[in-house]
Design a protein around this motif. Sequence first.
Motif: not given
Length: 425
Positions: A306, A308, A339-340, A371-372, A386-388
């Motif tokens: 993952y 970050n 993700s952010s 998630p983002t 980006y794991v929306p």
Amino acid sequence: MSRRAVITGVGAVAPGGIGRDAYWDLLSNGRTATREISLFDAAKFRSRVAAECDFDPVAAGLSPQEVRRMDRAAQFAVVAAREAVEDSGIDLGAVDPGLIGVSIGSAVGCTTGLEDEYAVLSDGGRNWLVDHTYGVPHLYGYMVPSTLAAEVARQGGAEGPVALISTGCTSGLDAVAHGVQLIEEGTADIVIAGATDAPLSPITSACFDAIKATTPNTDDDPAHASRPFDGRRDGFVLGEGSAVMVIEEAGAARRRGATVYAEVVGFASRSNAFHMTGLKPDGREMAEAIRVALDRARLDPEDIDYINAHGSGTKQNDRHETAAFKRSLGQRAYEVPVSSIKSMIGHSLGAIGSLEVAACALALRHQVVPPTANLSVPDPQCDLDYVPMTAREHRMDHVLSVGSGFGGFQSAMVLGRPGRSGEAA
């Protein structure tokens, strides 16, 4: 035998929730804490949205004297540090105080207190020559950023090395890394490490307005104004907060039966020596920091489960670090979730790196990728996973957290799940 550093306690003061559990609840559920600014009248500013902490210092356990003495950023740090120490279960009173260190990061120091006091002393800016007698007794402390670290040291009785790390928006990552270094070299056995910033003030808003870095998308939908990697993004959202962690020598933590969140297994920092606010599109310097961090951790790109991301929500940053991930990780960049969390808690400048390290430690604990949020129209130039919108359960043994800061600073940290390096969970 080499000394290793592990995280055994986490404390947080964050937008959308005060305390570690509330912070993780917000992140894991993909909620946003961005809203119209309420801490001051922002009507005249280009950007009028921020991620504020609903923070009551008295309710958080600070005495009236502490509230009077400390700037808002110091209050955040002390409250987060207290939670981290309690979470770790360690009795600091039973530890040699000379082996307790403190490493706190901050980009803008006591901004809130300084601006408030200048407004009083100058009669709202009308007087060029100010009367210092109208200032609070602790005004000098607001002018010295190391006050933030000193307040945390006072709370923990730390008589070992105490430092304030100020490297812009990588301060939080760099402060945790400094704490890890103190453990590894044997200078300290316990370090209270993290970062804090409370930059939500008129002067900060004016500065970012001037360079058009913050989003002007404030009137119609402030809850969705922070949009990292989204094709509609138009700048970042300012935030505030603090995360502080207890970092211990791994063997000592194991012997006392401590619960370990994560081991910090690699770190590196680089500079682009290029521009105060600009980034080269190829992401070479961030990629180099990632490569060296992996080397120090003795890991390959395939070991990262993952990422970050810094993910500030500016086109320049999002494309820069997307290129850096591809450059440093190769094909793995297309396979690993990224993700952010700034999509939910904004960008708290120097504090954000520590909030992101805390999020990584909690992600490892829960095996869930935050998630983002607000990512519904992907930027074609940002073509990774980006794991929306929604958190994702995901097996993670090692996570990578990166930061990018004004001045050209680029930092990367790798954390490992307990048990992956011989540590008990």
